[in-house]
Scaffold this active site. Sequence first.
Site, PDB file in Angstrom:
ATOM      1  N   CYS A  77     -61.732  58.657  13.629  1.00  0.00           N
ATOM      2  CA  CYS A  77     -61.554  57.573  14.600  1.00  0.00           C
ATOM      3  C   CYS A  77     -60.112  57.085  14.617  1.00  0.00           C
ATOM      4  O   CYS A  77     -59.486  56.952  13.572  1.00  0.00           O
ATOM      5  CB  CYS A  77     -62.503  56.430  14.243  1.00  0.00           C
ATOM      6  SG  CYS A  77     -62.373  55.012  15.331  1.00  0.00           S
ATOM      7  N   CYS A  80     -59.327  52.362  12.763  1.00  0.00           N
ATOM      8  CA  CYS A  80     -58.832  51.917  11.450  1.00  0.00           C
ATOM      9  C   CYS A  80     -57.930  52.973  10.814  1.00  0.00           C
ATOM     10  O   CYS A  80     -58.185  54.160  10.946  1.00  0.00           O
ATOM     11  CB  CYS A  80     -60.016  51.684  10.509  1.00  0.00           C
ATOM     12  SG  CYS A  80     -61.141  50.404  11.064  1.00  0.00           S
ATOM     13  N   CYS A 161     -69.822  50.104  14.227  1.00  0.00           N
ATOM     14  CA  CYS A 161     -68.412  49.917  13.890  1.00  0.00           C
ATOM     15  C   CYS A 161     -68.296  48.684  13.016  1.00  0.00           C
ATOM     16  O   CYS A 161     -68.803  47.620  13.357  1.00  0.00           O
ATOM     17  CB  CYS A 161     -67.564  49.762  15.144  1.00  0.00           C
ATOM     18  SG  CYS A 161     -65.867  49.282  14.765  1.00  0.00           S
ATOM     19  N   GLN A 284     -57.420  35.951  22.009  1.00  0.00           N
ATOM     20  CA  GLN A 284     -57.180  36.504  20.678  1.00  0.00           C
ATOM     21  C   GLN A 284     -58.439  37.188  20.149  1.00  0.00           C
ATOM     22  O   GLN A 284     -59.524  36.613  20.244  1.00  0.00           O
ATOM     23  CB  GLN A 284     -56.774  35.374  19.732  1.00  0.00           C
ATOM     24  CG  GLN A 284     -55.432  34.758  20.081  1.00  0.00           C
ATOM     25  CD  GLN A 284     -54.268  35.644  19.708  1.00  0.00           C
ATOM     26  OE1 GLN A 284     -54.407  36.617  18.965  1.00  0.00           O
ATOM     27  NE2 GLN A 284     -53.100  35.328  20.238  1.00  0.00           N
ATOM     28  N   TYR A 313     -43.563  32.420  25.815  1.00  0.00           N
ATOM     29  CA  TYR A 313     -44.498  33.560  25.774  1.00  0.00           C
ATOM     30  C   TYR A 313     -45.897  33.006  25.470  1.00  0.00           C
ATOM     31  O   TYR A 313     -46.550  33.393  24.501  1.00  0.00           O
ATOM     32  CB  TYR A 313     -44.108  34.603  24.723  1.00  0.00           C
ATOM     33  CG  TYR A 313     -42.663  35.072  24.782  1.00  0.00           C
ATOM     34  CD1 TYR A 313     -42.304  36.123  25.619  1.00  0.00           C
ATOM     35  CD2 TYR A 313     -41.673  34.453  24.020  1.00  0.00           C
ATOM     36  CE1 TYR A 313     -40.982  36.559  25.677  1.00  0.00           C
ATOM     37  CE2 TYR A 313     -40.347  34.879  24.075  1.00  0.00           C
ATOM     38  CZ  TYR A 313     -40.008  35.934  24.902  1.00  0.00           C
ATOM     39  OH  TYR A 313     -38.703  36.366  24.951  1.00  0.00           O
ATOM     40  N   GLU A 334     -44.809  31.941  30.665  1.00  0.00           N
ATOM     41  CA  GLU A 334     -45.522  33.214  30.525  1.00  0.00           C
ATOM     42  C   GLU A 334     -45.296  34.043  31.786  1.00  0.00           C
ATOM     43  O   GLU A 334     -45.288  33.518  32.896  1.00  0.00           O
ATOM     44  CB  GLU A 334     -47.016  32.907  30.302  1.00  0.00           C
ATOM     45  CG  GLU A 334     -47.984  34.032  30.555  1.00  0.00           C
ATOM     46  CD  GLU A 334     -47.798  35.232  29.636  1.00  0.00           C
ATOM     47  OE1 GLU A 334     -47.582  35.037  28.426  1.00  0.00           O
ATOM     48  OE2 GLU A 334     -47.848  36.361  30.152  1.00  0.00           O
ATOM     49  N   ASP A 383     -43.839  33.189  20.732  1.00  0.00           N
ATOM     50  CA  ASP A 383     -44.840  34.179  20.294  1.00  0.00           C
ATOM     51  C   ASP A 383     -44.687  35.408  21.189  1.00  0.00           C
ATOM     52  O   ASP A 383     -45.529  35.694  22.030  1.00  0.00           O
ATOM     53  CB  ASP A 383     -46.247  33.564  20.426  1.00  0.00           C
ATOM     54  CG  ASP A 383     -47.347  34.492  19.928  1.00  0.00           C
ATOM     55  OD1 ASP A 383     -47.036  35.559  19.368  1.00  0.00           O
ATOM     56  OD2 ASP A 383     -48.532  34.165  20.114  1.00  0.00           O
ATOM     57  N   CYS A 410     -45.729  39.527  16.071  1.00  0.00           N
ATOM     58  CA  CYS A 410     -46.670  40.614  15.769  1.00  0.00           C
ATOM     59  C   CYS A 410     -45.921  41.869  15.347  1.00  0.00           C
ATOM     60  O   CYS A 410     -46.520  42.919  15.181  1.00  0.00           O
ATOM     61  CB  CYS A 410     -47.574  40.889  16.972  1.00  0.00           C
ATOM     62  SG  CYS A 410     -46.674  41.242  18.470  1.00  0.00           S
TER      63      CYS A 410
HETATM   64  N1  SAH Z   1     -49.670  32.915  22.285  1.00  0.00           N
HETATM   65  C1  SAH Z   1     -50.306  33.665  23.314  1.00  0.00           C
HETATM   66  C2  SAH Z   1     -50.117  35.168  23.211  1.00  0.00           C
HETATM   67  C3  SAH Z   1     -48.748  35.639  23.235  1.00  0.00           C
HETATM   68  S1  SAH Z   1     -48.656  37.387  23.371  1.00  0.00           S
HETATM   69  C4  SAH Z   1     -51.801  33.414  23.289  1.00  0.00           C
HETATM   70  O1  SAH Z   1     -52.336  33.116  22.241  1.00  0.00           O
HETATM   71  O2  SAH Z   1     -52.419  33.554  24.311  1.00  0.00           O
HETATM   72  C5  SAH Z   1     -47.111  37.565  24.209  1.00  0.00           C
HETATM   73  C6  SAH Z   1     -47.141  37.110  25.644  1.00  0.00           C
HETATM   74  O3  SAH Z   1     -45.839  37.257  26.195  1.00  0.00           O
HETATM   75  C7  SAH Z   1     -48.055  37.932  26.544  1.00  0.00           C
HETATM   76  O4  SAH Z   1     -48.969  37.055  27.152  1.00  0.00           O
HETATM   77  C8  SAH Z   1     -47.105  38.566  27.581  1.00  0.00           C
HETATM   78  O5  SAH Z   1     -47.674  38.648  28.862  1.00  0.00           O
HETATM   79  C9  SAH Z   1     -45.947  37.613  27.570  1.00  0.00           C
HETATM   80  N2  SAH Z   1     -44.620  38.127  27.977  1.00  0.00           N
HETATM   81  C10 SAH Z   1     -44.126  39.374  27.798  1.00  0.00           C
HETATM   82  N3  SAH Z   1     -42.840  39.429  28.227  1.00  0.00           N
HETATM   83  C11 SAH Z   1     -42.514  38.192  28.673  1.00  0.00           C
HETATM   84  C12 SAH Z   1     -41.325  37.614  29.210  1.00  0.00           C
HETATM   85  N4  SAH Z   1     -40.210  38.332  29.372  1.00  0.00           N
HETATM   86  N5  SAH Z   1     -41.349  36.305  29.541  1.00  0.00           N
HETATM   87  C13 SAH Z   1     -42.458  35.564  29.356  1.00  0.00           C
HETATM   88  N6  SAH Z   1     -43.609  36.056  28.857  1.00  0.00           N
HETATM   89  C14 SAH Z   1     -43.652  37.355  28.514  1.00  0.00           C
END
Ligand code: SAH
Length: 463
Positions: A77, A80, A161, A284, A313, A334, A383, A410
């Site tokens: 798989c 994992c 799974c 998430q 973000y 976003e 983020d 991440c």
């Molecule tokens: N904290 C958020 C997740 C963040 S993941 C939550 O919990 O929902 C990173 C995010 O950045 C994604 O939603 C993606 O669409 C966005 N993203 C990617 N590139 C970007 C940019 N240049 N400007 C703004 N947002 C962006």
Amino acid sequence: MNKNETYEITIEDFTKDGEGVGHIEGMAVFVKDTVPGDVAVIKIIKLKKNYAYGRLMEVITPSRYRVEPVCDKARQCGGCIFQHVSYERQLEFKLKHVRDCLKRIGGIENADELITGICGMDEPYHYRNKAQFPVGRDKEGKVITGFYAGHSHNIIDTEKCFIQAKVNEEILACVRKYIEDYNITTYSEEEHKGLVRHVLTRVGFTTGEIMVCLVINGKKLPHSEVLVERLKGIEGMTSICLNVNTEKTNKILGNECITLWGEDYITDYLGDVKFRISPLSFYQVNPVQTEKLYGKALEYAGLTGSETVWDVYCGIGTISLFLAKKAKHVHGVEIVPEAIEDAELNSSINDITNTTFYVGKAEEVLPREYEKNGIHADVIVVDPPRKGCDIKALETIIKMEPKRIVYVSCDPATLARDVKWLSENGYELKCGEAYDQFCFSGHVETVVQLVNIGVKPDYTVRL
Ligand code: SAH
């Protein structure tokens, strides 16, 4: 060393992707499914100038960190990668990876002290609230559902799974039986023919609500009323729907959803914040760890109630809504318009009124709002996706002079790159912690706090 020949090797370490690595005749050899400490027989499958790849043939002396995988499909798989490694050793690997990146790429010499630890799960199984199972048939024509093998689109038939919600077993058995009973066609990627492509399931871990969505190459599902009737019998079933994807693409979901029964969404909670989740929403996948991670982000933000905060973000505003309860105002940015629609909806269903969301690129919205509209920030949370923050966004962030920056990441390598830049521009890494959001995968999340060293940081602020 020759290709296709077997050799004995002692595995010395993990690579950053979690493969074992050892040396044969002085050359690095990467071997999937091995653990540091293993003595093993491997076969060379790829030979390059300075390194090689081997396939594990037999473990002669197992590492003390080696465990029996709970899943019998673990090696085939593509899901994992760490089923054969003890959970403690997985966590050790992830923490070391974060610290090493910060030291090596970020120039943070005391990263071992600053990154205080890794927060793992008490029970690292059945943690995912969302699954997307491809549907197909085997050579005998039997319906199969499962996951793709590594680097391919061959379906590994998986009835059970260990990282998905347990109820999926019942859902999949029900969908398979329905497809068999009514002889529904399953989708073939090569021929771009057949109806059922994927089964998407989502489970609200707090509410117990369940959504099942069949992704189909068409607009109608024959005898769908039977499927609905059968699925309704599963406790917690709230939403049964179709997603239309008639494109020849490896993207799983199309844009159109058709509700067959129940609501077109499920609800769930992170902390005391309620979220409405539709088939297309981002949410998430490990809510237990997300709550802990965002709790730490909130602690690092050090809010007293008077702060203007930016959540850059912001996705569907998960962090923004956490922060909004403790801040004067939260601004979220976003790029995906649908995510911002969700963020606004989630604000309103929680009666949160001190948020403003902006659709656009962080690197465009931040300079515009700061330079043209004079909006400032006491605290900025970022983020970003794997590639990290855009340099224009970082430049504006330091111009805004927030007292604290909370960086949720991440990807430790891009985190380290951005921390280095921020350290050269007036911010000091004060503390951080790693989080295991994706147990048994190689991924690791990190949250760190950076403080503006031009301003005296106030450490008495704690929640
Ligand atoms: N904290 C958020 C997740 C963040 S993941 C939550 O919990 O929902 C990173 C995010 O950045 C994604 O939603 C993606 O669409 C966005 N993203 C990617 N590139 C970007 C940019 N240049 N400007 C703004 N947002 C962006």
